[in-house]
Design an enzyme around this catalytic site. Structure first.
Site, PDB file in Angstrom:
ATOM      1  N   TYR A 173       0.843  -1.210   0.000  1.00 26.08           N
ATOM      2  CA  TYR A 173       0.000   0.000   0.000  1.00 26.08           C
ATOM      3  C   TYR A 173       0.880   1.263   0.000  1.00 26.08           C
ATOM      4  O   TYR A 173       0.677   2.180  -0.787  1.00 26.08           O
ATOM      5  CB  TYR A 173      -0.904  -0.035   1.236  1.00 26.08           C
ATOM      6  CG  TYR A 173      -1.940   1.061   1.308  1.00 26.08           C
ATOM      7  CD1 TYR A 173      -3.093   1.014   0.530  1.00 26.08           C
ATOM      8  CD2 TYR A 173      -1.788   2.148   2.162  1.00 26.08           C
ATOM      9  CE1 TYR A 173      -4.057   2.011   0.603  1.00 26.08           C
ATOM     10  CE2 TYR A 173      -2.739   3.143   2.244  1.00 26.08           C
ATOM     11  CZ  TYR A 173      -3.883   3.071   1.472  1.00 26.08           C
ATOM     12  OH  TYR A 173      -4.830   4.068   1.554  1.00 26.08           O
ATOM     13  N   LYS A 177       1.233   4.083  -2.931  1.00 24.26           N
ATOM     14  CA  LYS A 177       0.837   5.484  -2.705  1.00 24.26           C
ATOM     15  C   LYS A 177       2.031   6.431  -2.890  1.00 24.26           C
ATOM     16  O   LYS A 177       1.875   7.531  -3.422  1.00 24.26           O
ATOM     17  CB  LYS A 177       0.209   5.642  -1.317  1.00 24.26           C
ATOM     18  CG  LYS A 177      -1.112   4.868  -1.134  1.00 24.26           C
ATOM     19  CD  LYS A 177      -2.229   5.373  -2.058  1.00 24.26           C
ATOM     20  CE  LYS A 177      -3.573   4.739  -1.746  1.00 24.26           C
ATOM     21  NZ  LYS A 177      -4.666   5.230  -2.603  1.00 24.26           N
TER      22      LYS A 177
HETATM   23  N1  LIG Z   1     -10.173   5.596   4.565  1.00 21.30           N
HETATM   24  C1  LIG Z   1      -8.961   6.044   4.821  1.00 21.30           C
HETATM   25  O1  LIG Z   1      -8.543   6.138   5.985  1.00 21.30           O
HETATM   26  C2  LIG Z   1      -8.066   6.497   3.684  1.00 21.30           C
HETATM   27  C3  LIG Z   1      -6.980   7.305   3.993  1.00 21.30           C
HETATM   28  C4  LIG Z   1      -6.137   7.722   2.984  1.00 21.30           C
HETATM   29  C5  LIG Z   1      -6.387   7.358   1.687  1.00 21.30           C
HETATM   30  N2  LIG Z   1      -7.448   6.563   1.390  1.00 21.30           N
HETATM   31  C6  LIG Z   1      -7.663   6.225  -0.012  1.00 21.30           C
HETATM   32  O2  LIG Z   1      -8.910   6.743  -0.409  1.00 21.30           O
HETATM   33  C7  LIG Z   1      -9.450   5.938  -1.446  1.00 21.30           C
HETATM   34  C8  LIG Z   1     -10.866   5.520  -1.078  1.00 21.30           C
HETATM   35  O3  LIG Z   1     -10.820   4.712   0.070  1.00 21.30           O
HETATM   36  P1  LIG Z   1     -12.059   4.471   1.057  1.00 21.30           P
HETATM   37  O4  LIG Z   1     -11.521   4.561   2.430  1.00 21.30           O
HETATM   38  O5  LIG Z   1     -13.216   5.312   0.651  1.00 21.30           O
HETATM   39  O6  LIG Z   1     -12.317   2.918   0.819  1.00 21.30           O
HETATM   40  P2  LIG Z   1     -13.479   2.115   0.086  1.00 21.30           P
HETATM   41  O7  LIG Z   1     -13.101   0.693   0.233  1.00 21.30           O
HETATM   42  O8  LIG Z   1     -14.811   2.563   0.564  1.00 21.30           O
HETATM   43  O9  LIG Z   1     -13.320   2.587  -1.431  1.00 21.30           O
HETATM   44  C9  LIG Z   1     -12.445   1.995  -2.334  1.00 21.30           C
HETATM   45  C10 LIG Z   1     -13.236   1.662  -3.577  1.00 21.30           C
HETATM   46  O10 LIG Z   1     -12.343   1.177  -4.589  1.00 21.30           O
HETATM   47  C11 LIG Z   1     -13.050   0.176  -5.302  1.00 21.30           C
HETATM   48  N3  LIG Z   1     -12.146  -0.694  -6.026  1.00 21.30           N
HETATM   49  C12 LIG Z   1     -11.337  -1.670  -5.534  1.00 21.30           C
HETATM   50  N4  LIG Z   1     -10.715  -2.294  -6.533  1.00 21.30           N
HETATM   51  C13 LIG Z   1     -11.122  -1.719  -7.693  1.00 21.30           C
HETATM   52  C14 LIG Z   1     -10.806  -1.930  -9.061  1.00 21.30           C
HETATM   53  N5  LIG Z   1      -9.960  -2.904  -9.444  1.00 21.30           N
HETATM   54  N6  LIG Z   1     -11.412  -1.147  -9.988  1.00 21.30           N
HETATM   55  C15 LIG Z   1     -12.287  -0.181  -9.607  1.00 21.30           C
HETATM   56  N7  LIG Z   1     -12.611   0.070  -8.323  1.00 21.30           N
HETATM   57  C16 LIG Z   1     -12.023  -0.691  -7.383  1.00 21.30           C
HETATM   58  C17 LIG Z   1     -13.847  -0.576  -4.232  1.00 21.30           C
HETATM   59  O11 LIG Z   1     -14.919  -1.303  -4.805  1.00 21.30           O
HETATM   60  C18 LIG Z   1     -14.301   0.573  -3.344  1.00 21.30           C
HETATM   61  O12 LIG Z   1     -15.566   1.070  -3.700  1.00 21.30           O
HETATM   62  C19 LIG Z   1      -8.487   4.767  -1.625  1.00 21.30           C
HETATM   63  O13 LIG Z   1      -7.616   5.042  -2.697  1.00 21.30           O
HETATM   64  C20 LIG Z   1      -7.731   4.742  -0.310  1.00 21.30           C
HETATM   65  O14 LIG Z   1      -6.454   4.162  -0.443  1.00 21.30           O
HETATM   66  C21 LIG Z   1      -8.313   6.132   2.365  1.00 21.30           C
END
Ligand SMILES: NC(=O)c1ccc[n+]([C@@H]2O[C@H](COP(=O)([O-])OP(=O)(O)OC[C@H]3O[C@@H](n4cnc5c(N)ncnc54)[C@H](O)[C@@H]3O)[C@@H](O)[C@H]2O)c1
Length: 277
Positions: A173, A177
């Site tokens: 991860y 990133k």
């Molecule tokens: N939640 C946190 O704490 C956090 C912090 C920093 C960054 N992020 C980043 O924010 C983004 C959204 O994360 P989130 O927390 O809303 O999680 P989430 O799991 O709700 O959203 C991620 C989405 O990506 C989709 N996905 C996975 N594989 C895929 C693929 N091959 N093709 C298309 N879609 C795909 C999933 O179906 C899901 O809807 C991610 O990139 C995550 O790394 C999240």
């Protein structure tokens, strides 16, 4: 408030109710944009299990909720690792809405956690495939469309605090990133002459479905109760709370707006001061 009237935005990974992608899509729609939400649409083997990825029914519910803003919203299945599906999603967006102005690379996998010595190649490849290759493919084809239609564009990738610092159990991860930041900088140089800005946003913890999963995982790994883990998190964040979906969505809306037309190649922290470089 940013005015995005007449703009067309595509947000990947926006098919989950509690996700950052939905909050971003909602914020862009409330600023006037027509929105395409693209997400996996179904579980896909052990790396993309039911309960951790968006399925069609949830995507359609999210789209219906977003339509309450009065904007047109389309939900599309798209695996961002698959170049054919990526091209088809951009083609469909243009067929439905006539253009593409804003791409938000939000799809991400953050639940395949293991120490380096235990990380399986197929898990590493799944994480890199979505979080880094997916960003490349979406950016490649969105940028081609933006260049062809003229008038510039906005490409915004949701990176993470893990784009700036290391985290245990998260080498894939963190590598993906960090990679996104390098990709963002190079793409910003190449696409600048076309008036396309390319930026990344780096949130700290947000309690989405993925965030909840990570809290459970890390509290167990550290031998803490969930409440002890969350309390320690709040104590290390200068603003005293974890991120909210709308904190990130607001920054994305700003970067998507005309007001941000001189900002490119950046990786902007949205972390309550937890991450400062
Ligand atoms: N939640 C946190 O704490 C956090 C912090 C920093 C960054 N992020 C980043 O924010 C983004 C959204 O994360 P989130 O927390 O809303 O999680 P989430 O799991 O709700 O959203 C991620 C989405 O990506 C989709 N996905 C996975 N594989 C895929 C693929 N091959 N093709 C298309 N879609 C795909 C999933 O179906 C899901 O809807 C991610 O990139 C995550 O790394 C999240």
């Amino acid at each position: 408030m940013s005015d995005l009237t007449g703009k067309v935005a595509l947000v990947t990974g926006a098919g989950r109710h509690r996700g950052l992608g939905k909050a971003i899509a909602q914020r862009l729609a409330s600023a006037g944009a027509e929105v395409v939400i693209a997400d996996l649409g179904r579980p896909l083997g052990p790396q993309f299990p039911s309960g951790l990825v968006a399925e069609t029914a949830e995507m359609e519910e999210v789209a219906a909720e977003l339509r309450q803003s009065g904007r047109r919203v389309l939900a599309l299945p798209c695996d961002v690792r698959d170049e054919g599906q990526v091209e088809a999603a951009i083609r469909r967006t243009v067929a439905e809405f006539g253009r593409l102005d804003i791409l938000v690379n939000n799809a991400g996998v953050g639940y395949l956690m293991a120490q380096v010595t235990e990380t399986r190649l197929e898990d590493w490849s799944a994480v890199l495939g979505v979080n880094l290759t997916g960003v490349f493919l979406m950016t490649k084809h969105a940028a081609r469309q933006m260049i062809a239609q003229g008038g510039g564009g906005r490409i915004i990738t949701i990176a993470s605090q893990a784009a700036k610092s290391g985290f245990p159990y998260a080498s894939a991860y963190t590598a993906s990133k960090h990679g996104v930041i390098g990709f963002t900088r190079s793409a910003a140089i190449e696409l600048g002459p076309h008036g396309i800005t390319v930026n990344a946003v780096c949130p700290n913890h947000v309690t989405t479905d993925l965030g909840s999963w990570q809290n459970q995982f890390f509290s167990r790994a550290l031998g803490q109760t969930l409440e002890e883990y969350l309390e320690a998190m709040r104590r290390r964040i200068p603003l005293g709370r974890p991120g909210r979906q709308e904190d990130t969505a607001n920054v994305v809306a700003f970067l998507a707006s005309d007001e941000a037309n001189y900002i490119t190649g950046e990786a902007i922290n949205v972390s309550g001061g937890e991450e400062m470089h």
